[in-house]
Motif scaffolding. Structure first.
Motif, PDB file in Angstrom:
ATOM      1  N   LYS A 183      -4.521  16.906  -9.604  1.00  0.00           N
ATOM      2  CA  LYS A 183      -5.064  15.976  -8.616  1.00  0.00           C
ATOM      3  C   LYS A 183      -6.587  15.961  -8.681  1.00  0.00           C
ATOM      4  N   ARG A 184      -7.194  17.152  -8.799  1.00  0.00           N
ATOM      5  CA  ARG A 184      -8.643  17.253  -8.852  1.00  0.00           C
ATOM      6  C   ARG A 184      -9.204  16.537 -10.074  1.00  0.00           C
ATOM      7  N   THR A 185      -8.591  16.724 -11.225  1.00  0.00           N
ATOM      8  CA  THR A 185      -9.102  16.064 -12.426  1.00  0.00           C
ATOM      9  C   THR A 185      -8.892  14.556 -12.355  1.00  0.00           C
ATOM     10  N   ARG A 229      -8.944  12.761  -9.589  1.00  0.00           N
ATOM     11  CA  ARG A 229      -9.987  12.267  -8.673  1.00  0.00           C
ATOM     12  C   ARG A 229     -11.339  12.237  -9.361  1.00  0.00           C
ATOM     13  N   ALA A 230     -11.621  13.265 -10.151  1.00  0.00           N
ATOM     14  CA  ALA A 230     -12.910  13.324 -10.836  1.00  0.00           C
ATOM     15  C   ALA A 230     -13.045  12.195 -11.852  1.00  0.00           C
ATOM     16  N   ARG A 272     -11.652   9.209 -11.578  1.00  0.00           N
ATOM     17  CA  ARG A 272     -11.796   7.943 -10.856  1.00  0.00           C
ATOM     18  C   ARG A 272     -13.185   7.789 -10.237  1.00  0.00           C
ATOM     19  N   ARG A 273     -13.770   8.872  -9.808  1.00  0.00           N
ATOM     20  CA  ARG A 273     -15.040   8.820  -9.093  1.00  0.00           C
ATOM     21  C   ARG A 273     -16.191   8.620 -10.067  1.00  0.00           C
TER      22      ARG A 273
END
Length: 92
Positions: A45-47, A49-50, A52-53
């Motif tokens: 999930k963290r990767t 999100r990173a 996409r941001r």
């Protein structure tokens, strides 16, 4: 890697023997496996999100870039004026 039915059956027997022999060990392994699965899901999930941001430059970076742009523009303007002979028209 695909396992045959005999291998699956033997692995299931080994698992049941180990679980019956030491239930505390089985509980620890199950707890460990759950934590690993949760951690891997959180990492994914963290990767995601990173990716996409979009990363934005900080305020200080923008100020420095604008300052350098202004300085370069002023220097270019002064050089053009000097080479054209308009420098004499500058008030001093």
């Amino acid at each position: 890697m695909a396992s045959s039915q005999d291998e699956e059956r033997m692995l299931a027997q080994i698992e049941s023997y180990l679980t019956d022999d030491d239930p505390r060990l089985a509980a620890r392994l199950e707890s460990f496996n759950e934590r690993v699965v949760r951690k891997e899901a959180g990492d994914r999930k963290r990767t995601a999100r990173a990716r996409r941001r979009r990363r934005r430059p900080s305020r200080s970076t923008v100020i420095i870039l604008v300052s350098w742009l202004l300085i370069a523009t002023l220097i270019a303007t002064l050089l053009i004026m000097v080479f054209r002979g308009d420098a004499a028209a500058l008030p001093m």
